[in-house]
Design a protein around this motif. Structure first.
Motif, PDB file in Angstrom:
ATOM      1  N   CYS A  34       0.837  -1.211   0.000  1.00 48.95           N
ATOM      2  CA  CYS A  34       0.000   0.000   0.000  1.00 48.95           C
ATOM      3  C   CYS A  34       0.862   1.248   0.000  1.00 48.95           C
ATOM      4  O   CYS A  34       0.631   2.188  -0.765  1.00 48.95           O
ATOM      5  N   LEU A  35       1.873   1.250   0.884  1.00 47.84           N
ATOM      6  CA  LEU A  35       2.713   2.435   1.011  1.00 47.84           C
ATOM      7  C   LEU A  35       3.424   2.744  -0.305  1.00 47.84           C
ATOM      8  O   LEU A  35       3.487   3.896  -0.729  1.00 47.84           O
ATOM      9  N   ALA A  36       3.912   1.694  -0.959  1.00 50.17           N
ATOM     10  CA  ALA A  36       4.637   1.909  -2.214  1.00 50.17           C
ATOM     11  C   ALA A  36       3.704   2.495  -3.272  1.00 50.17           C
ATOM     12  O   ALA A  36       4.059   3.453  -3.963  1.00 50.17           O
ATOM     13  N   VAL A  37       2.500   1.939  -3.374  1.00 53.23           N
ATOM     14  CA  VAL A  37       1.546   2.435  -4.368  1.00 53.23           C
ATOM     15  C   VAL A  37       1.167   3.880  -4.049  1.00 53.23           C
ATOM     16  O   VAL A  37       1.112   4.749  -4.932  1.00 53.23           O
ATOM     17  N   MET A  38       0.930   4.147  -2.752  1.00 60.36           N
ATOM     18  CA  MET A  38       0.557   5.510  -2.359  1.00 60.36           C
ATOM     19  C   MET A  38       1.672   6.503  -2.689  1.00 60.36           C
ATOM     20  O   MET A  38       1.409   7.631  -3.102  1.00 60.36           O
ATOM     21  N   LEU A  39       2.912   6.065  -2.497  1.00 50.53           N
ATOM     22  CA  LEU A  39       4.043   6.957  -2.801  1.00 50.53           C
ATOM     23  C   LEU A  39       4.034   7.344  -4.271  1.00 50.53           C
ATOM     24  O   LEU A  39       4.191   8.513  -4.629  1.00 50.53           O
ATOM     25  N   VAL A  40       3.814   6.350  -5.136  1.00 46.31           N
ATOM     26  CA  VAL A  40       3.762   6.626  -6.571  1.00 46.31           C
ATOM     27  C   VAL A  40       2.626   7.599  -6.875  1.00 46.31           C
ATOM     28  O   VAL A  40       2.805   8.587  -7.597  1.00 46.31           O
ATOM     29  N   PHE A  41       1.449   7.340  -6.270  1.00 47.44           N
ATOM     30  CA  PHE A  41       0.305   8.219  -6.498  1.00 47.44           C
ATOM     31  C   PHE A  41       0.578   9.643  -6.031  1.00 47.44           C
ATOM     32  O   PHE A  41       0.112  10.601  -6.623  1.00 47.44           O
ATOM     33  N   SER A  42       1.335   9.772  -4.916  1.00 52.32           N
ATOM     34  CA  SER A  42       1.549  11.109  -4.362  1.00 52.32           C
ATOM     35  C   SER A  42       2.502  11.924  -5.220  1.00 52.32           C
ATOM     36  O   SER A  42       2.536  13.145  -5.125  1.00 52.32           O
ATOM     37  N   LEU A  43       3.277  11.247  -6.080  1.00 56.02           N
ATOM     38  CA  LEU A  43       4.216  11.996  -6.899  1.00 56.02           C
ATOM     39  C   LEU A  43       3.533  12.663  -8.104  1.00 56.02           C
ATOM     40  O   LEU A  43       3.983  13.690  -8.585  1.00 56.02           O
ATOM     41  N   PHE A  44       2.407  12.076  -8.558  1.00 51.89           N
ATOM     42  CA  PHE A  44       1.697  12.667  -9.698  1.00 51.89           C
ATOM     43  C   PHE A  44       1.294  14.116  -9.462  1.00 51.89           C
ATOM     44  O   PHE A  44       1.676  14.997 -10.232  1.00 51.89           O
ATOM     45  N   PRO A  45       0.497  14.377  -8.402  1.00 60.57           N
ATOM     46  CA  PRO A  45       0.098  15.779  -8.185  1.00 60.57           C
ATOM     47  C   PRO A  45       1.302  16.686  -7.973  1.00 60.57           C
ATOM     48  O   PRO A  45       1.261  17.860  -8.307  1.00 60.57           O
ATOM     49  N   PHE A  46       2.384  16.110  -7.452  1.00 56.37           N
ATOM     50  CA  PHE A  46       3.578  16.914  -7.214  1.00 56.37           C
ATOM     51  C   PHE A  46       4.146  17.441  -8.526  1.00 56.37           C
ATOM     52  O   PHE A  46       4.514  18.605  -8.653  1.00 56.37           O
ATOM     53  N   ILE A  47       4.208  16.562  -9.524  1.00 58.13           N
ATOM     54  CA  ILE A  47       4.691  16.978 -10.842  1.00 58.13           C
ATOM     55  C   ILE A  47       3.693  17.945 -11.477  1.00 58.13           C
ATOM     56  O   ILE A  47       4.059  18.969 -12.044  1.00 58.13           O
ATOM     57  N   LEU A  48       2.427  17.612 -11.306  1.00 54.87           N
ATOM     58  CA  LEU A  48       1.344  18.408 -11.888  1.00 54.87           C
ATOM     59  C   LEU A  48       1.347  19.846 -11.369  1.00 54.87           C
ATOM     60  O   LEU A  48       0.954  20.774 -12.066  1.00 54.87           O
ATOM     61  N   SER A  49       1.808  20.022 -10.120  1.00 51.79           N
ATOM     62  CA  SER A  49       1.660  21.329  -9.470  1.00 51.79           C
ATOM     63  C   SER A  49       2.717  22.338  -9.892  1.00 51.79           C
ATOM     64  O   SER A  49       2.586  23.519  -9.627  1.00 51.79           O
TER      65      SER A  49
END
Lengths: 189, 278
Positions: B42-57
Motif C-alpha cells: 500500500c505504502l509503495a503504491v501511495m508513494l507513486v500516487f503522491s508523486l503525480f500531483p507533485f509533478i502536476l503542481s
C-alpha cells in the motif's frame, strides 16, 4: 480584565491570544531553543511561553496554542506535523491552564504560593504529556520501538520541566510586576 | 537568520486551482491513511500516487529544497536512533530472524530490521509530498475559510488565520530584539556560561512577550469594536465554490484511502510480512 473567567469560553481576547500565542510558539520553537550543555537536549523556551500563556489566558487557550502552534511549526519548518508530540503539547497547555485557573496574575498577584502552585501544575502537565502520552502515541501511530520513545520522552519532559521552572517562573514574576495590584492605593492621612 | 520556511507562492496549475478545503481534506485523509497502514505494498503504491500531483503542481525545487534537506537529516537521525535503541524490533514484529552480519555486542543487522526500517522510511516518504504540496499551494487566507467549511468553529478558524498572519511580524520582532540585545553584548550562544545564558534569554523573551500581550489587547479591542463573534456564522472573502475538479480529486482520495485500509487489515495485521517463519 477581571471578568476574564466569567465570560464565554471563547472570548475575543482568548481567540486573539490563541492566534498570537501560536505565532510566538512557532517562532520560539524554531529560533528560541538554546543549547543546554547536555548533548542533544535543548532549552526549549517555547514551552515557557506556552506555560505563561496558559496561566494568563486559561486552559482553552493553552490547549489550542499547543495544538495549533506545534502543528504550524512542524508544518512550516519540517514539512509534516509529528502528531503524537503535537497532541502532547496541547495537553501541556490544557493541564497548566486548568490547574492554575485560580491564580489571578492579571491583578499582579504572583507571590510564593502562586509560584509553587504554578510549578506543581507545570510539573504535573509535563510529566503526563511527555512521560506517558507522547511515547504511547508514538508507539500507536508510528510503531516505533518502546525503549526509544520512552527515553526520548523522559529527556524531553525533564528538560521542559526545568525550562518552565526557571524561565517560565521568571517570566510570570516579571509579568506580574507590570500589573497594578488590586487595592494598592492607600488613602493619605 | 533568514527564515527558510515553506510559504505559498501564487502560480497557476491544476493543484493551485483546487479549493483550500479540498486540499485540506486530501492532506488529512492522506496522513491518516498513511498513519494506519504498515503494509509495504500500500505504502509503495501511495508513494507513486503522491508523486503525480507533485509533478502536476509545477512547484519549484528551490521553494522547498532547504526544508527537504532538514527533513532528510532529521529522518536519518531518527532511523539511526531506532537501530541503536532497538536493533531487533523487526525480528519482534515479523516473528522470524535472518541475520546479515553481526556488528558488535547486541547489534546484529537482520533482514527483518532492514525491512521494518524501510517501512518506516516509506511511511514518511508517503506523507511528505502531500504535506509539502498542501503548504506550498494553499493561500493562507483561504486556509481559514476552508477550516470553517470543514466544520471547525469559525472563531478557532480565525485564530489559525491570525497565527498565520502574525508569524512574520513576530519573527521580525524577535529578530529586532535579539539583534539589539546582541549589539549590547547579550549572548545566548554556547560561548556564555549556562546561568548567564538563561538570564540573557529572559532579557530577549520579556520584551517580546510584553509587546505581544500589548498586541493581543490592541487586536481584540479592534475586533470587539467591529462586532466580531456576534453571529453564529460568517462569510469569508477568500472562499470559493467547489468545482468538478474538486469532486474528482476527493473521490480519488477516498478510493485510495479505503483500498489501502481494506488491503492492510485483510489478513488481520498492520504489517505486511515477507518472511517465512523459521
Amino acid at each position: 480584565m477581571r471578568s476574564l473567567g466569567k465570560q464565554k469560553v471563547l472570548s475575543i481576547k482568548t481567540i486573539v491570544a490563541i492566534g498570537i500565542g501560536s505565532a510566538l510558539f512557532v517562532i520560539l520553537g524554531r529560533f528560541g531553543s538554546i543549547p543546554s550543555g547536555v548533548p542533544n537536549t535543548n532549552i526549549e523556551t517555547t514551552y515557557a511561553l506556552l506555560a505563561l500563556f496558559a496561566l494568563l489566558y486559561g486552559p482553552v487557550a493553552g490547549l489550542l496554542i499547543g495544538l495549533i502552534g506545534h502543528t504550524l511549526k512542524d508544518a512550516i519548518f519540517y514539512g509534516s506535523p509529528w502528531f503524537s508530540w503535537v497532541i502532547a503539547s496541547g495537553l501541556v497547555g490544557l493541564i497548566i491552564g486548568l490547574l492554575t485557573s485560580r491564580i489571578s496574575i492579571h491583578d499582579g498577584e504572583f507571590g510564593k504560593r502562586e509560584l509553587i502552585r504554578f510549578n506543581l501544575a507545570q510539573i504535573a502537565a509535563n510529566a503526563v504529556a511527555w512521560f506517558i502520552v507522547a511515547p504511547v502515541l508514538d508507539i500507536l501511530i508510528y510503531a516505533e520501538p518502546a525503549n526509544k520513545v520512552f527515553t526520548q520522552g523522559l529527556i524531553a519532559g525533564a528538560a521542559n520541566i526545568v525550562t518552565v521552572a526557571i524561565i517560565g517562573s521568571l517570566l510570570a514574576v516579571a509579568y506580574a510586576k507590570t500589573r497594578t495590584k488590586q487595592g494598592s492605593l492607600s488613602r493619605e492621612a | 537568520m533568514k527564515a527558510n520556511m515553506l510559504t505559498f507562492t501564487k502560480q497557476d496549475s491544476p493543484i493551485h486551482r483546487l479549493t483550500g478545503a479540498t486540499k485540506l481534506i486530501i492532506f488529512v485523509v492522506w496522513s491518516v491513511a498513511a498513519m494506519i497502514t504498515y503494509d509495504t505494498r500500500c505504502l509503495a503504491v501511495m508513494l507513486v500516487f503522491s508523486l503525480f500531483p507533485f509533478i502536476l503542481s509545477k512547484v519549484k525545487f528551490r521553494d522547498y529544497a532547504f526544508v527537504l534537506s532538514l527533513i532528510l537529516l532529521f529522518f536519518l537521525l531518527n532511523q539511526l536512533a531506532i537501530f541503536i535503541f532497538s536493533p531487533l524490533e523487526g525480528v519482534r514484529i515479523y516473528g522470524s530472524r535472518h541475520d546479515i552480519v553481526h556488528l558488535a555486542g547486541r547489534y546484529t543487522l537482520t533482514w527483518e530490521q532492514l525491512f521494518y526500517q524501510f517501512n518506516i522510511a516509506l511511511k514518511y516518504a508517503v506523507v511528505l509530498p502531500m504535506a509539502l504540496l498542501f503548504l506550498l499551494t494553499t493561500d493562507p487566507s483561504e486556509f481559514a475559510a476552508s477550516l470553517n467549511r470543514l466544520g471547525v468553529n469559525y472563531k478557532i478558524a480565525y485564530s489559525v488565520s491570525l497565527a498565520l498572519r502574525y508569524i512574520p511580524d513576530v519573527q521580525r520582532d524577535y529578530e529586532n530584539i535579539s539583534f539589539s540585545a546582541q549589539a549590547r553584548g547579550i549572548d545566548i550562544s554556547r560561548k556564555e556560561k549556562l546561568s548567564r545564558r538563561v538570564k540573557n534569554i529572559i532579557s530577549i523573551l520579556m520584551p517580546l512577550i510584553l509587546t505581544s500581550i500589548e498586541r493581543i489587547d490592541k487586536i481584540s479591542t479592534a475586533m470587539e469594536l467591529r462586532g466580531f463573534g456576534r453571529k453564529t456564522k460568517r462569510t469569508w472573502y477568500k472562499t470559493r465554490p467547489f468545482s468538478s475538479q474538486d469532486y474528482i480529486a476527493l473521490g480519488l482520495i477516498a478510493l485510495i484511502a479505503i483500498a489501502s485500509t481494506v488491503i492492510t487489515f485483510y489478513d488481520g495485521s498492520r504489517f505486511y510480512n515477507l518472511f517465512e517463519p523459521n
